[in-house]
Design a protein around this motif. Structure first.
Motif, PDB file in Angstrom:
ATOM      1  N   ASP A  45       0.990  -1.160  -0.060  1.00 17.16           N
ATOM      2  CA  ASP A  45      -0.017   0.305  -0.001  1.00 17.16           C
ATOM      3  C   ASP A  45       0.787   1.282  -0.073  1.00 17.16           C
ATOM      4  O   ASP A  45       0.676   2.223  -0.829  1.00 17.16           O
ATOM      5  CB  ASP A  45      -0.887   0.061   1.285  1.00 17.16           C
ATOM      6  N   ARG A  46       1.908   1.085   0.956  1.00 15.65           N
ATOM      7  CA  ARG A  46       2.845   2.365   1.150  1.00 15.65           C
ATOM      8  C   ARG A  46       3.587   2.541  -0.185  1.00 15.65           C
ATOM      9  O   ARG A  46       3.498   3.777  -0.706  1.00 15.65           O
ATOM     10  CB  ARG A  46       4.051   1.996   2.133  1.00 15.65           C
ATOM     11  N   ALA A  47       3.939   1.492  -1.015  1.00 19.46           N
ATOM     12  CA  ALA A  47       4.561   1.668  -2.194  1.00 19.46           C
ATOM     13  C   ALA A  47       3.603   2.057  -3.442  1.00 19.46           C
ATOM     14  O   ALA A  47       4.209   3.051  -3.971  1.00 19.46           O
ATOM     15  CB  ALA A  47       5.343   0.366  -2.567  1.00 19.46           C
ATOM     16  N   GLU A  48       2.463   1.771  -3.525  1.00 17.43           N
ATOM     17  CA  GLU A  48       1.538   2.278  -4.508  1.00 17.43           C
ATOM     18  C   GLU A  48       1.159   3.629  -4.364  1.00 17.43           C
ATOM     19  O   GLU A  48       1.000   4.494  -5.208  1.00 17.43           O
ATOM     20  CB  GLU A  48       0.566   1.285  -4.262  1.00 17.43           C
ATOM     21  N   GLN A  49       1.061   4.193  -2.865  1.00 15.52           N
ATOM     22  CA  GLN A  49       0.847   5.248  -2.577  1.00 15.52           C
ATOM     23  C   GLN A  49       2.106   6.070  -3.214  1.00 15.52           C
ATOM     24  O   GLN A  49       1.647   7.291  -3.522  1.00 15.52           O
ATOM     25  CB  GLN A  49       0.750   5.584  -0.897  1.00 15.52           C
TER      26      GLN A  49
END
Lengths: 448, 235
Positions: free
Chosen positions: A34-38
């Motif tokens: 999620d963090r990377a996609e964000q």
């Protein structure tokens, strides 16, 4: 059903550990993803703002973007994996970055002022992460244009990065799970050590003269150990007390019987009184002997220490050699000194005593005693060179009370008593022919 | 032969003692361990019959002490406990044989005689010295084929000398082994018994089976003859 404390604890811990590791891994992976996609989203958004900042409309109403000012060099390199393009109201490309060769079909477009993140397939094997922004451009002379800016990036790098992260994550987790399991194993070993010590001491107890569990145990099992010690002490004491009581009973009954037996020899009494007196006394004596012997037999006891067989047989051999010195009976005992079996000393003495005495009594001067262990039983053989038992005697001689009215006293019950002792150990006793020419008594006493 | 009977049951003791006396034994008796221990160690006993279930010092204690004191006369144990462990204990302590109560009186007698003979190295119940034959089972004496009639005391003296054939037996020893402790004794009587025995066994005085060694005692030769000069070192 797992039948070991250690295996149970280990299985439970392993399941728990795997569940915990699995959930942790999953949560970490999701959070990082999620963090990377964000982050990717933010980057594309930043790129969009930068592109929008350098956008302009010509006087002719043409969308334009200065190539010099492209914020990322990858946008200028053909097919670099980072693309940007602008669509007009009709969905036709009005501008695209030099990196984009050919078009890209967008499944949907956002409304004005809206951001839309989408994964779009391009060709067969490419996945693009796209961010589209719908906007309106009002020129100074009042013309109103509707555009959509699309920024796309090949997701291969992202996917690769995520894969690398996942690989590292699961490797770490597996290694730590393994370490934890090993530590758990060591903890179990240490934690269960007192139980193992107890079991070891219990088995040592079986070869120790002191029937007692020594040492200090953890609080959880100390009561068990104390109780076992009490039980062991009582068990031994009770058997001794019991046998002494039976011995006293025998003494107090048999001495008067001996007096009566003497009276039965008084020549002044009429023969028709003496005869019945003798036979009734013999009968009483046999019953008493049989019951006392039977009652005194310990039978199989738990935690009995394995007894050395040879000393008992040798002691009896010496005693019987003395008793049958007149006949010059040779009693040879050829038992391995290391041979041990879980049998009570009193029982073995009684068993061997009666059978060896019988052999010496009916043999013609030769008695051979031997013993051996098979995998699960103790075998005893008592041979003599007498006349043998004869046909059909196998069952009859071992029956209680046979020959109880025999004219020679104390002979009928010997083998019946021996058979009774053997039975109390779930063993069996057979009368067969001996290679010495006489009788052989074969006794098998199973370990459990 | 002097027998010691230690048995705490009065009736049984009396029965055994009566029978033994009838059979020609001098019998000392007691029902107490302490007293029994004393008799067993101090009296010139030929055989002891000891009950294992005594109050006070047990039969086993007495046997062990007797053997420890270096006395080797035969010991027969009486036991009511027919368990082998008890019998073996008694035999290991130093007893030579056992009789389990209740017993046949003849069996007790037979065992006692057998033990006595065995202890003197005789294998048969018939003791023979030349043509003198003593049947210990029936207490009969023969010279050749002829049965000889002896009194109880004469028989005791002959049996003792036969069992110890070849040994020099002092008059005191003979007295001690023939009379009970509290009997009135007169060692001159022994001379009378021996003289009578000689006249009964050897009326014509040719074989001289019983030899007198002046100041030392009597000796009955192993082969019933004493033609050679006295050989004091023979055993």
């Amino acid at each position: 059903m797992i039948n070991s404390l250690r295996a149970r604890l280990l299985a439970a811990t392993a399941v728990l550990l795997l569940a915990f590791i699995g959930l942790t891994g999953f949560a970490l992976q999701t959070a990082v993803r999620d963090r990377a996609e964000q982050a990717e989203h933010d980057r594309l958004q930043g790129l969009s703002y930068a592109l929008l900042g350098s956008a302009d409309i010509t006087d002719k109403g043409q969308f334009k973007l200065g190539q010099r000012v492209l914020p990322e060099s990858n946008l200028s390199r053909p097919d670099s994996g980072l693309y940007a393009f602008v669509l007009n109201e009709k969905g036709s490309i009005v501008w695209h970055s030099p990196s984009l060769l050919g078009g890209l079909k967008m499944p949907s477009l956002p409304a004005v002022g809206q951001w839309q993140a989408l994964r779009v397939a391009r060709g067969k094997d490419q996945q693009l992460l796209t961010l589209s922004f719908g906007f309106r451009w009002v020129t100074d002379n009042g013309d109103d244009y509707r555009y959509t800016l699309v920024v796309a990036e090949n997701s291969a790098a992202f996917v690769k990065q995520m894969q690398r992260f996942q690989g590292a994550l699961w490797t770490m987790l597996s290694v730590s799970a393994l370490i934890l399991l090993i530590v758990e194993l060591l903890i179990l070993r240490w934690g269960l050590a007192p139980l193992r010590r107890l079991a070891r001491n219990l088995s040592h107890l079986q070869s120790d003269d002191d029937r007692r569990l020594e040492g200090r145990y953890p609080d959880e099992i100390q009561p068990l150990v104390s109780n076992l010690n009490t039980m062991l002490a009582n068990d031994q004491a009770r058997l001794t007390r019991y046998r002494n009581a039976l011995g006293d009973l025998a003494h107090s009954l048999k001495t008067p019987m001996a007096v009566l037996r003497g009276i039965a020899e008084d020549k002044n009494l009429p023969e028709d009184t003496r005869g019945p007196l003798r036979s009734q006394l013999a009968h009483m004596n046999d019953i008493l002997d049989y019951q006392l012997q039977k009652a005194a037999a310990a039978g199989r006891r738990s935690l009995a220490r394995p007894l050395a067989i040879a000393p008992v047989a040798e002691k009896l051999g010496r005693a019987l050699t003395k008793v049958y010195a007149e006949q010059g009976t040779q009693i040879s005992v050829g038992i391995d000194a290391r041979l041990r079996a879980p049998i009570d000393e009193g029982d073995l003495t009684e068993l061997l005593g009666t059978v060896m005495d019988n052999a010496a009594k009916y043999g013609r001067g030769q008695v051979v005693v031997d013993a051996e262990r098979s995998r699960d039983a103790l075998w005893l053989w008592i041979d003599d060179n007498g006349p043998g038992f004869g046909e059909g005697s196998n069952t009859a001689l071992l029956e209680r009370g046979v020959r109880a009215d025999s004219t020679r006293e104390g002979q009928g019950l010997g083998l019946a008593v021996a058979a009774e002792i053997v039975r109390s150990y779930n063993g069996d006793l057979h009368l067969v022919d001996s290679t010495l020419g006489g009788a052989r008594v074969e006794i098998r006493i199973p370990d459990a | 032969m002097r027998a010691l009977v230690i048995e705490d049951d009065v009736d049984l003791r009396e029965q055994i003692c009566t029978r033994l006396r009838q059979e020609g034994y001098a019998v000392d008796e007691t029902g107490e361990g302490e007293e029994g221990m004393f008799y067993a160690k101090e009296y010139p006993i030929d055989i002891a019959i000891i009950d294992l279930g005594l109050p006070g010092p047990t039969g086993l204690d007495i046997i062990a002490e007797v053997r420890e004191a270096g006395l080797d006369y035969p010991i027969l144990i009486l036991t009511a406990r027919s368990r082998w462990q008890d019998k073996v204990e008694g035999l290991e302590a130093g007893a030579d044989d056992y009789v389990v109560k209740p017993f046949q009186p003849e069996e007790l007698s037979a065992r006692i005689q057998a033990l006595l003979r065995r202890s003197r190295g005789w294998a048969q119940p018939r003791l023979e010295s030349g043509d003198i034959i003593v049947d210990t089972t029936r207490q009969e004496v023969f010279v050749g084929d002829q049965s000889i009639d002896l009194t109880a005391y004469e028989y005791r003296v002959l049996e003792y000398l036969m069992l110890h054939a070849g040994e020099v037996i002092s008059k005191t020893a003979l007295t001690e082994h023939i009379y009970e402790e509290n009997a009135e004794r007169d060692s001159n009587v022994i001379e009378v018994f021996v003289r009578r025995l000689r006249s009964k066994l050897d009326p014509d005085g040719t074989r001289k089976p019983i030899e007198t060694l002046r100041g030392r005692g009597y000796r009955l030769s192993r082969d019933g003859r004493n033609r050679r000069p006295a050989d004091a070192s023979s055993s």
